[in-house]
Write a protein that holds these residues in place. Structure first.
Motif, PDB file in Angstrom:
ATOM      1  N   UNK A  78       0.843  -1.198   0.000  1.00 23.85           N
ATOM      2  CA  UNK A  78       0.000   0.000   0.000  1.00 23.85           C
ATOM      3  C   UNK A  78       0.877   1.245   0.000  1.00 23.85           C
ATOM      4  N   UNK A  79       1.966   1.205   0.775  1.00 23.26           N
ATOM      5  CA  UNK A  79       2.871   2.355   0.852  1.00 23.26           C
ATOM      6  C   UNK A  79       3.448   2.677  -0.524  1.00 23.26           C
ATOM      7  N   UNK A  80       3.829   1.637  -1.229  1.00 24.90           N
ATOM      8  CA  UNK A  80       4.406   1.817  -2.572  1.00 24.90           C
ATOM      9  C   UNK A  80       3.372   2.444  -3.519  1.00 24.90           C
ATOM     10  N   UNK A  81       2.129   2.002  -3.394  1.00 24.35           N
ATOM     11  CA  UNK A  81       1.093   2.476  -4.319  1.00 24.35           C
ATOM     12  C   UNK A  81       0.592   3.868  -3.966  1.00 24.35           C
ATOM     13  N   UNK A  82       0.573   4.214  -2.661  1.00 21.58           N
ATOM     14  CA  UNK A  82      -0.082   5.457  -2.242  1.00 21.58           C
ATOM     15  C   UNK A  82       0.858   6.470  -1.597  1.00 21.58           C
ATOM     16  N   UNK A  83       2.082   6.041  -1.310  1.00 17.19           N
ATOM     17  CA  UNK A  83       2.995   6.994  -0.683  1.00 17.19           C
ATOM     18  C   UNK A  83       2.630   7.322   0.755  1.00 17.19           C
ATOM     19  N   UNK A  84       2.025   6.364   1.448  1.00 21.38           N
ATOM     20  CA  UNK A  84       1.780   6.505   2.890  1.00 21.38           C
ATOM     21  C   UNK A  84       2.851   5.660   3.588  1.00 21.38           C
ATOM     22  N   UNK A  85       3.351   6.093   4.713  1.00 21.44           N
ATOM     23  CA  UNK A  85       4.368   5.289   5.394  1.00 21.44           C
ATOM     24  C   UNK A  85       3.787   3.945   5.836  1.00 21.44           C
ATOM     25  N   UNK A  86       4.534   2.849   5.672  1.00 22.88           N
ATOM     26  CA  UNK A  86       4.035   1.551   6.142  1.00 22.88           C
ATOM     27  C   UNK A  86       3.696   1.570   7.632  1.00 22.88           C
ATOM     28  N   UNK A  87       4.348   2.440   8.381  1.00 24.36           N
ATOM     29  CA  UNK A  87       4.039   2.530   9.814  1.00 24.36           C
ATOM     30  C   UNK A  87       2.622   3.042  10.046  1.00 24.36           C
ATOM     31  N   UNK A  88       2.058   3.724   9.044  1.00 19.77           N
ATOM     32  CA  UNK A  88       0.717   4.307   9.203  1.00 19.77           C
ATOM     33  C   UNK A  88      -0.378   3.427   8.597  1.00 19.77           C
ATOM     34  N   UNK A  89      -0.006   2.201   8.240  1.00 20.07           N
ATOM     35  CA  UNK A  89      -0.992   1.303   7.623  1.00 20.07           C
ATOM     36  C   UNK A  89      -1.143   0.067   8.486  1.00 20.07           C
ATOM     37  N   UNK A  90      -2.325  -0.132   8.994  1.00 18.88           N
ATOM     38  CA  UNK A  90      -2.593  -1.297   9.843  1.00 18.88           C
ATOM     39  C   UNK A  90      -3.142  -2.412   8.960  1.00 18.88           C
ATOM     40  N   UNK A  91      -2.581  -3.618   9.108  1.00 18.23           N
ATOM     41  CA  UNK A  91      -3.061  -4.760   8.330  1.00 18.23           C
ATOM     42  C   UNK A  91      -3.877  -5.659   9.261  1.00 18.23           C
ATOM     43  N   UNK A  92      -5.137  -5.881   8.896  1.00 19.79           N
ATOM     44  CA  UNK A  92      -6.023  -6.713   9.719  1.00 19.79           C
ATOM     45  C   UNK A  92      -6.233  -8.052   9.011  1.00 19.79           C
ATOM     46  N   UNK A  93      -5.979  -9.119   9.741  1.00 23.00           N
ATOM     47  CA  UNK A  93      -6.159 -10.472   9.216  1.00 23.00           C
ATOM     48  C   UNK A  93      -6.743 -11.356  10.316  1.00 23.00           C
ATOM     49  N   UNK A  94      -7.216 -12.515   9.913  1.00 22.07           N
ATOM     50  CA  UNK A  94      -7.460 -13.561  10.888  1.00 22.07           C
ATOM     51  C   UNK A  94      -8.739 -13.449  11.690  1.00 22.07           C
ATOM     52  N   UNK A  95      -9.665 -12.594  11.292  1.00 19.81           N
ATOM     53  CA  UNK A  95     -10.953 -12.518  11.985  1.00 19.81           C
ATOM     54  C   UNK A  95     -12.012 -12.422  10.898  1.00 19.81           C
ATOM     55  N   UNK A  96     -12.822 -13.460  10.793  1.00 22.83           N
ATOM     56  CA  UNK A  96     -13.775 -13.485   9.675  1.00 22.83           C
ATOM     57  C   UNK A  96     -14.820 -12.387   9.769  1.00 22.83           C
ATOM     58  N   UNK A  97     -15.044 -11.836  10.979  1.00 23.77           N
ATOM     59  CA  UNK A  97     -16.011 -10.732  11.086  1.00 23.77           C
ATOM     60  C   UNK A  97     -15.415  -9.420  10.596  1.00 23.77           C
ATOM     61  N   UNK A  98     -14.116  -9.370  10.440  1.00 24.08           N
ATOM     62  CA  UNK A  98     -13.462  -8.104  10.097  1.00 24.08           C
ATOM     63  C   UNK A  98     -12.755  -8.099   8.759  1.00 24.08           C
ATOM     64  N   UNK A  99     -12.794  -9.222   8.061  1.00 25.10           N
ATOM     65  CA  UNK A  99     -12.012  -9.305   6.825  1.00 25.10           C
ATOM     66  C   UNK A  99     -12.864  -9.868   5.695  1.00 25.10           C
ATOM     67  N   UNK A 100     -12.511  -9.547   4.451  1.00 21.19           N
ATOM     68  CA  UNK A 100     -13.278 -10.063   3.322  1.00 21.19           C
ATOM     69  C   UNK A 100     -12.974 -11.540   3.081  1.00 21.19           C
ATOM     70  N   UNK A 101     -13.838 -12.190   2.346  1.00 21.96           N
ATOM     71  CA  UNK A 101     -13.683 -13.620   2.063  1.00 21.96           C
ATOM     72  C   UNK A 101     -12.457 -13.880   1.191  1.00 21.96           C
ATOM     73  N   UNK A 102     -11.831 -15.015   1.442  1.00 22.28           N
ATOM     74  CA  UNK A 102     -10.702 -15.445   0.611  1.00 22.28           C
ATOM     75  C   UNK A 102     -10.179 -16.736   1.189  1.00 22.28           C
ATOM     76  N   UNK A 103      -9.348 -17.436   0.430  1.00 23.44           N
ATOM     77  CA  UNK A 103      -9.067 -18.821   0.819  1.00 23.44           C
ATOM     78  C   UNK A 103      -7.886 -19.028   1.749  1.00 23.44           C
ATOM     79  N   UNK A 104      -7.145 -17.970   2.074  1.00 27.61           N
ATOM     80  CA  UNK A 104      -6.142 -18.157   3.120  1.00 27.61           C
ATOM     81  C   UNK A 104      -4.721 -18.302   2.605  1.00 27.61           C
ATOM     82  N   UNK A 105      -3.837 -18.587   3.557  1.00 25.32           N
ATOM     83  CA  UNK A 105      -2.394 -18.615   3.273  1.00 25.32           C
ATOM     84  C   UNK A 105      -1.852 -20.035   3.258  1.00 25.32           C
TER      85      UNK A 105
END
Ligand code: MCN
Ligand code: CUM
Length: 800
Positions: free
Chosen positions: A529-556
């Protein structure tokens, strides 16, 4: 080439980059302070603890189960058996391979360590104590342990739960063109063949598997905290099995202490924890111990392969033919795309330009634990790469050819990409000759061969027991499953969602369906996201691992996070950037077309002073700024990424070993690894992934094996017996890189999480066999196995 700090030998860190580059992992601030939040750190009010009673037999009929003494234990709250579950229709559950698996045994036990009863108590110790109070009477049956005898006419039938079944055959599957391959072999000048076993092994993550289930009797909502690499896939499976709607199920994957594929599947203990919570009305926690993990939850490999390779007199490779006997254990629970019962094994033509190739795979049941494929395998590519890279060395051995030269002259050339293999894969990009040349240069191949000659002369003169070996491998990986058109798991297509929201102050939250287990996603996805938008990675929170908070997808798993979720992240960030352009145009009162993007800001073409930074745009998007009628306010977007193809990373590895022929001891002296995973988001994280995988390869090649005795007793149920590599066995890795971006991936990145685990076992094996000039011996090349191989009596290490 890698920039290393001359003092430490480690990669030099960049200052926190506004995009790609080596930065320290954001998550490590928590992890190194002991502030990770793993399953065991979660305590729910009133939580009960469970333990599983397991079968001591590999194969036995259950005559009776008496739970009365356990139930009378003062701190026991419930004892659940297969009979209890049968009443709920839950005694059997679906596997990832369209089979069923016993949750708690009702009729028979089919492997040592199989789940028989589930005890819920007020504390962990009472639950364990009460296991001893459950009285099970077994009638032992003969067991099928050696897959090579699973189809014998007199073999006991393991799956007599299936009507009309008279044998242990699961499937026959083939890929490639059999007739064309036979033709190539008929015309070939030379053919070499070899039988080889990729033995059963285990992912053995540091944290074992477990689950806390909490069924709220009032809301009817089931919350499951669990060690899962694929939270959304788990939720859908629970929904299908329990008949609950998805919105009544929340799967939460906390920090994971290593997955390596072990945490892809759903295990009986997870289902029992749910039932335990329903029965007791309280949250129920189940965690396995180390022995349970090694014996029961998943295994990897166990492929008995017969490979043949055909070539011309002057060393042009023509074709490969292989038959595989796949040991799937007592229930077919391997994880791979549904239409491919041998996973992606059929990339086995590897990195070479072959006229034809064919494989035939037969799956069989044995009295061993189910759930194969796990352990950094890219869906069986470990086996495929081992097969072809061993065959190339066997051919070189038979013909007296140099293995480096044989590879060099047969590797795909860069102008052949995109290249469609004889087995139908379309490799996206690569510069294989350059990758190999880089590795050979770094290793100093010619000097190594000269030194080897001298070492051998001293050995032959009887002056020294030592021999030196140089082993090569060149691998092509295929990672990033989908596309959903051709790949699904249990009917769920392999696409991933991403959601990105920029807050008014310009900070961001990215929500993903994939799940980090130690790979550093919190950092690397923020960097995209930082590369695409020029926001510091420190200012971007990545949320994973909670199906109530994340979009559908098949996992890692299958190293698909970067190829699929990473692509989704880049695409969703670009959508946000498109929206930001419209907002900036309104702010600067120009047409969106008059704006130029410069990382972090839009500038008016020809008037560089007129600009809006991402921070300003974010605030404006949430303000009273007038936007065009068809543009909603705020700054966020969603995306679903369906990969058009897999990505195909590659690598060239050179391993140098010293072998003591007197003791059979092998020391890995050097290991050169040149990986090409396209554009590197965080080179330091990539190197960490490679380091781990190289260590795995030393483990596989030299020490790891799940061995059984002829009664089916598991001989590797602790780390005293199942040996894992440590820093002691590993040299200081020498890493290099080439970069050929993936043409179809939005940022040109290819996955790398399993590359080294896939590529390193043949390099180590080839090195040992090169040293002792033995055509083939099976992994693991333990001191005993090497000692025996030197003396011409190879050892089968998986059976005792
Ligand atoms: N990366 C990068 N540039 C690239 C490719 C990857 O910077 N060109 C970074 C990624 O951003 C990510 C990491 O490298 O942080 C691994 O990315 P990827 O190759 O996409 O693999 P996954 O994230 O999907 O990880 C899965 C893979 C698998 S399947 C197994 S098994 C395995 C592995 O990762 N299990 C691991 N590595 C592991 N590492 C740890 N520490 N723990 C595990 O359980
Ligand atoms: Cu095959 S082990 Mo990883 O794919 O989770």
């Amino acid at each position: 080439m890698t920039t290393t700090d001359p003092d430490t030998g480690f990669r030099a860190l960049d200052a926190t980059p506004m995009g790609y580059g080596s930065m320290r992992r954001k998550e490590d601030a928590r992890f190194v302070r002991g502030k990770g939040r793993y399953l065991d750190d979660i305590v729910l009010p009133g939580m009960l603890h469970a333990a599983i009673l397991r079968s001591p037999h590999a194969h036995a009929r259950i005559v009776s189960i008496d739970t009365s003494a356990a139930e009378a234990h003062p701190r026991v709250r419930a004892v659940i058996t297969g009979e209890t579950l049968a009443g709920l229709g839950l005694a059997w559950m679906p596997t990832l391979s369209h089979d069923v698996q016993s949750v708690l045994a009702t009729d028979k036990v089919r492997f040592q360590g199989q789940e028989v009863a589930f005890v819920v108590a007020e504390d962990r110790y009472s639950a364990r104590d009460a296991l001893a109070l459950v009285d099970v009477e077994y009638d032992p049956l003969p067991a099928v342990i050696d897959a090579q005898h699973a189809l014998d006419a007199d073999a006991p039938v393991i799956r007599d739960d299936q009507e009309g079944r008279t044998d242990n055959h699961i499937f026959d599957w083939e890929a490639g063109d059999a007739a064309a391959t036979d033709d190539v072999f008929a015309r070939a000048d030379v053919v070499s063949s070899c039988d080889m076993l990729y033995p059963r092994s285990h992912p053995a993550p540091m944290e074992t598997c477990g689950s806390i289930a909490s069924m709220d009797p009032v809301s009817g909502k089931l919350t499951v905290y669990t060690t899962t690499q694929a939270p959304h896939a788990h939720r859908t499976v629970y929904a299908l099995v329990a008949g609950l709607p998805e919105h009544k199920i929340q799967i939460i994957s906390p920090d994971i202490g290593g997955g390596f594929g072990n945490k892809v599947g759903i295990y009986p203990g997870y289902v029992c924890a749910v039932v335990g919570s329903i029965v007791t009305g309280a949250p129920v926690k189940w965690t396995e111990d180390r022995s349970e993990n090694l014996m029961s939850t998943s295994f990897a490999r166990d492929y008995h392969m017969r490979g043949e390779i055909a070539a011309t007199h002057d060393g042009k490779l023509l074709g490969v033919r292989v038959t595989v006997l796949a040991d799937h254990g007592a229930f077919n629970g391997t994880a791979q795309p549904s239409k491919m019962p041998a996973g992606l094994f059929h990339v086995f033509s590897g990195s070479y330009d072959l006229a034809a190739a064919h494989c035939a795979v037969t799956g069989v049941y044995t009295n061993k634990a189910p759930g194969g494929v796990a352990y950094a395998c890219s869906f069986r590519i470990t086996e495929a790469v081992y097969l072809i890279e061993r065959l190339v060395d066997v051919l070189a051995h038979d013909q007296g050819w140099d293995p480096a030269e044989l590879r060099r002259t047969n590797l795909l050339r860069s102008e052949q990409f995109p290249y469609t293999t004889a087995l139908g894969w379309e490799y996206d990009s690569g510069d294989y000759p350059r990758t190999l040349a880089t590795a050979l240069d770094m290793a100093g191949y010619d000097e190594l061969r000269a030194e080897q000659k001298q070492v051998r002369s001293a050995y032959e003169r009887g002056e020294s027991p030592m021999l030196m070996g140089i082993g090569l491998s060149f691998f092509t990986e295929a990672v990033g499953a989908g596309p959903r058109r051709t790949m699904d798991i249990l009917g769920l297509g392999m696409a991933d969602g991403a959601e990105l929201r920029i807050h008014p102050t310009g900070k961001a939250v990215l929500r993903l369906s994939c799940m980090t287990q130690g790979q550093g996603h919190q950092t690397t996805f923020a960097q995209i996201v930082a590369e695409e938008l020029g926001i510091s990675p420190d200012d971007i929170e990545v949320v994973q691992g909670d199906t109530d908070q994340t979009p559908f997808g098949l996992g890692t798993y299958g190293s698909r996070s970067t190829p699929v979720s990473g692509a989704a992240t880049a695409m969703v960030a670009r959508k946000v950037r498109d929206r930001a352009r419209i907002v900036a145009a309104a702010m600067l009162e120009v047409s969106p077309d008059d704006l130029e993007w410069e990382k972090g800001a839009f500038r008016v073409a020809g008037d560089p002073a007129a600009a809006a930074t991402m921070n300003e745009i974010a605030m404006a998007a949430h303000s009273d700024l007038e936007l065009p009628d068809d543009v909603e306010g705020h700054l966020d977007a969603t995306c679903v990424y369906n990969p058009p193809n897999l990505t195909y990373p590659c690598g060239a590895y050179v391993c140098v070993v010293d072998v003591d022929t007197a003791t059979g001891q092998v020391k890995v002296r050097r290991f050169v690894a040149v990986d090409d995973c396209g554009v590197r988001i965080n080179p330091m994280v990539v190197e960490g992934q490679v380091h781990g995988g190289l260590a795995d390869g030393i483990g596989m090649a030299l020490m790891e094996v799940m061995a059984f005795d002829t009664d089916g007793n598991h001989l590797g149920a602790s780390f005293m017996d199942y040996l894992l590599p440590t820093a002691m066995e590993c040299p200081s890795w020498e890493l290099g890189e080439t970069v050929t971006p993936s043409p179809h991936h939005p940022i040109g990145a290819k996955g790398v999480g399993e590359s080294a685990t896939v590529g390193s076992p043949p390099a180590v094996t080839n090195a040992v066999l090169d040293a002792i000039r033995v055509r083939h011996a099976d992994m693991p090349l333990t001191p005993a196995a090497v000692w025996r191989a030197v003396r011409g009596t190879p050892l089968r290490t998986d059976l005792a």
